[in-house]
Write a protein that holds these residues in place. Structure first.
Motif, short mmCIF file in Angstrom:
data_model
loop_
_atom_site.label_atom_id
_atom_site.label_comp_id
_atom_site.label_asym_id
_atom_site.label_seq_id
_atom_site.Cartn_x
_atom_site.Cartn_y
_atom_site.Cartn_z
N ARG A 86 -8.42 -78.41 -19.97
CA ARG A 86 -9.37 -78.38 -18.85
C ARG A 86 -10.26 -79.60 -18.88
O ARG A 86 -10.55 -80.20 -17.86
CB ARG A 86 -10.24 -77.12 -18.95
N ASP A 90 -10.57 -82.27 -15.95
CA ASP A 90 -11.87 -82.51 -15.29
C ASP A 90 -12.28 -83.97 -15.40
O ASP A 90 -12.82 -84.56 -14.46
CB ASP A 90 -12.97 -81.63 -15.91
N ASN A 156 -15.10 -73.79 -8.30
CA ASN A 156 -16.03 -74.14 -9.37
C ASN A 156 -17.31 -73.31 -9.30
O ASN A 156 -17.77 -72.77 -10.30
CB ASN A 156 -16.40 -75.63 -9.30
N GLY A 227 -18.06 -79.24 -14.25
CA GLY A 227 -17.81 -78.55 -12.98
C GLY A 227 -18.81 -78.91 -11.88
O GLY A 227 -18.42 -79.28 -10.77
#
Ligand code: ADP
Length: 266
Positions: A86, A90, A156, A227
């Protein structure tokens, strides 16, 4: 400030004087500092899950035999690898967005169908915690937006709302058409939760990269700390506004306001 002196000569090559160049390099330096700070943060963030994977694998290789311990160590290794995944995805998203390498792809989006599909994506996550998901969306409301990016914004915000709300809580999306007599119409989206809330002193910083109110809390939820900065960029790309209100132990409410119709080429 940098000062450079360059001698000025005429056509015959005789000395006429010195040309001074004054250059404000504080902006360049600021950018360099931001870049090296980002690299340092990224390295630190990547090192933490790698250290966990390495440490637990080493212990297993050292000869742990108790089945329960083996399984729990393997689960940690699996979770930390997922986190690493992740984190990398990101970081790549953020770097693409920040270098403006991704174009906008506008089309009319039917908001109630759009949110049904967004809710489908996060419903399993909400069910696991017994959190109820609610929506209040006008039936025939459309907006001009980049649908994939819009989806990323709300997935998100909604995942955060679920992650930072205790079992049995409530997460709600309200969409409103804000009509203006003069000026442009806008659409307002509010994602609210009955969760842990954010202390006042942290509110101005939560959109910064890697900023977390509580590192331990974010780690448990598998968060990357990226996020909200991705959300902020995606809202900016739609010429919108993003704001947050929150009260500790009562809940948080994130508001996104986007232009109803976008002015764009094509
Ligand atoms: P993370 O991956 O850690 O969730 P984000 O950038 O999405 O990173 O959010 C930054 C921080 O803001 C989180 O670590 C958390 O402390 C806080 N936060 C975000 N959304 C919420 C929310 N709905 N309720 C409480 N805290 C939140």
């Amino acid at each position: 400030m940098r000062i450079d002196g360059v001698p000025m000569l005429d056509e015959q090559g005789s000395y006429k004087g010195i040309l001074f160049l004054l250059q404000d390099i504080s902006a360049i330096r600021r950018l360099e500092n931001m870049r090296s700070e980002f690299v340092a943060n990224v390295s630190h963030e990547l090192k933490t899950p790698i250290a966990a994977v390495k440490g637990f694998a080493e212990t297993l290789l050292g000869g742990v035999t108790d089945e329960k311990t083996v399984r729990s160590f393997l689960q940690i290794i699996y979770d930390e690898s997922e986190r690493l995944n992740r984190l990398i995805s990101d970081i790549l998203d953020l770097s693409k967005i920040e270098s403006k390498r991704i174009p906008m792809d506008y089309s009319p989006v039917h908001l109630s169908s759009f949110f049904i599909s967004v809710m489908e994506t996060i419903t399993t996550m909400a069910k696991k915690k017994g959190i109820s998901l609610q929506m209040e969306i006008p039936d025939e409301l459309f907006i001009e937006a980049d649908e994939d990016k819009l989806k990323q914004i709300f997935i998100n915000l909604l995942s955060n709302a679920i992650n930072y709300t205790q079992e049995g809580g409530r997460v709600k999306v309200i969409v409103r058409h804000l009509e203006h007599d003069q000026g442009e119409d806008r659409v307002q989206f509010t994602v609210s939760d009955t969760g842990l809330g954010i202390p006042k002193k942290d509110l101005p910083r939560i959109f910064e990269r890697f900023y977390r109110v509580d590192k331990a809390r974010s780690r448990v939820s598998g968060g990357t700390g990226l996020g909200l900065s991705i959300v902020k960029h995606l809202v900016d790309m739609h010429n919108g506004y993003l704001s947050v209100e929150s009260e500790l132990n009562i809940g948080s409410s994130f508001t996104v306001e986007l232009p109803f119709l976008q002015e764009h080429e094509g």
